[in-house]
Design a protein around this motif. Structure first.
Motif, PDB file in Angstrom:
ATOM      1  N   ASP A 156       5.502  -1.374 -12.857  1.00 44.22           N
ATOM      2  CA  ASP A 156       7.179  -0.901 -13.091  1.00 44.22           C
ATOM      3  C   ASP A 156       8.064  -0.145 -11.914  1.00 44.22           C
ATOM      4  O   ASP A 156       9.179  -1.122 -11.874  1.00 44.22           O
ATOM      5  CB  ASP A 156       6.684  -0.688 -14.567  1.00 44.22           C
ATOM      6  N   ALA A 157       7.423   0.524 -11.642  1.00 38.36           N
ATOM      7  CA  ALA A 157       8.072   0.649 -10.502  1.00 38.36           C
ATOM      8  C   ALA A 157       7.916   0.506  -9.072  1.00 38.36           C
ATOM      9  O   ALA A 157       9.828   0.502  -8.645  1.00 38.36           O
ATOM     10  CB  ALA A 157       7.644   2.613  -9.810  1.00 38.36           C
ATOM     11  N   ILE A 158       7.220  -0.139  -8.888  1.00 35.69           N
ATOM     12  CA  ILE A 158       7.062  -1.411  -7.882  1.00 35.69           C
ATOM     13  C   ILE A 158       8.257  -2.193  -8.240  1.00 35.69           C
ATOM     14  O   ILE A 158       9.335  -2.828  -6.793  1.00 35.69           O
ATOM     15  CB  ILE A 158       5.601  -1.443  -6.897  1.00 35.69           C
TER      16      ILE A 158
ATOM     17  N   GLU B 176       2.976   5.570  -2.661  1.00 34.74           N
ATOM     18  CA  GLU B 176       4.041   6.327  -2.920  1.00 34.74           C
ATOM     19  C   GLU B 176       4.224   6.819  -5.033  1.00 34.74           C
ATOM     20  O   GLU B 176       4.036   8.032  -5.035  1.00 34.74           O
ATOM     21  CB  GLU B 176       5.379   5.519  -2.248  1.00 34.74           C
ATOM     22  N   PHE B 177       4.164   5.545  -5.676  1.00 32.79           N
ATOM     23  CA  PHE B 177       3.533   6.009  -6.949  1.00 32.79           C
ATOM     24  C   PHE B 177       2.679   6.522  -7.441  1.00 32.79           C
ATOM     25  O   PHE B 177       2.889   6.884  -8.791  1.00 32.79           O
ATOM     26  CB  PHE B 177       4.822   5.006  -7.113  1.00 32.79           C
ATOM     27  N   SER B 178       1.802   6.429  -6.374  1.00 30.37           N
ATOM     28  CA  SER B 178       0.686   6.888  -7.590  1.00 30.37           C
ATOM     29  C   SER B 178       1.010   8.786  -6.978  1.00 30.37           C
ATOM     30  O   SER B 178       0.002   9.336  -7.831  1.00 30.37           O
ATOM     31  CB  SER B 178      -0.699   6.806  -6.180  1.00 30.37           C
ATOM     32  N   GLU B 179       1.545   9.171  -6.375  1.00 33.93           N
ATOM     33  CA  GLU B 179       1.842  10.394  -6.517  1.00 33.93           C
ATOM     34  C   GLU B 179       2.220  11.114  -7.795  1.00 33.93           C
ATOM     35  O   GLU B 179       2.635  11.834  -7.818  1.00 33.93           O
ATOM     36  CB  GLU B 179       2.420  11.189  -5.549  1.00 33.93           C
TER      37      GLU B 179
ATOM     38  N   LYS C 247       0.853  -1.108  -0.013  1.00 34.75           N
ATOM     39  CA  LYS C 247      -0.152  -0.103   0.377  1.00 34.75           C
ATOM     40  C   LYS C 247       0.357   1.034   0.112  1.00 34.75           C
ATOM     41  O   LYS C 247       0.356   1.796  -0.603  1.00 34.75           O
ATOM     42  CB  LYS C 247      -0.828  -0.202   0.870  1.00 34.75           C
ATOM     43  N   ALA C 248       1.947   0.862   0.572  1.00 35.46           N
ATOM     44  CA  ALA C 248       2.881   2.639   0.686  1.00 35.46           C
ATOM     45  C   ALA C 248       3.610   2.542  -0.916  1.00 35.46           C
ATOM     46  O   ALA C 248       3.516   3.793  -1.176  1.00 35.46           O
ATOM     47  CB  ALA C 248       4.180   2.137   1.522  1.00 35.46           C
ATOM     48  N   LEU C 249       3.812   1.585  -1.405  1.00 31.34           N
ATOM     49  CA  LEU C 249       5.187   1.865  -2.308  1.00 31.34           C
ATOM     50  C   LEU C 249       3.596   2.063  -3.649  1.00 31.34           C
ATOM     51  O   LEU C 249       3.768   2.850  -4.701  1.00 31.34           O
ATOM     52  CB  LEU C 249       4.791   0.631  -2.923  1.00 31.34           C
TER      53      LEU C 249
END
Length: 108
Positions: A58-60, A40-43, A35-37
């Motif tokens: 892909d970022a995760i 983070e990447f949803s920003e 959830k935290a990741l």
């Protein structure tokens, strides 16, 4: 319950229950990490568009490759809880794409 050659002989449910508790704690922590990741990447990427969800995935995947402990926990949680359970537990617009991507990543 008795000890023979440093092996505990007794109620198998005790050991199973202990492992189950540890698995639940690991899955809970790993779900929080996912959830935290995702947050983070949803920003950075739009979590409501297919393109954004793929970029988040892909970022995760790139991120966890630099975090071996997290990578191991994610793999174990996926095996223990299952893909659908994690998707439902994480409850994020990019969860399905990300968790399916993680599953494919771990199957390589």
């Amino acid at each position: 319950m008795s000890m023979q050659n440093n092996v505990v002989i007794g109620d198998d449910n005790t050991l199973t229950d202990s492992k189950q508790i540890n698995n639940n704690i690991d899955i809970t922590q790993t779900t929080q990490d996912i959830k935290a990741l995702l947050e983070e990447f949803s920003e950075e990427f739009n979590a409501t568009s297919a393109k954004g969800q793929n970029k988040i995935k892909d970022a995760i995947i790139t991120d966890i490759q630099t975090k071996p402990d997290l990578k191991t926990r994610l793999h174990k949680a996926l095996k223990a809880a299952g893909e659908q359970t994690l998707i439902e537990t994480v409850n994020h617009p990019a969860a399905r794409v990300t968790i399916k991507g993680l599953k494919a990543f771990f199957e390589k």
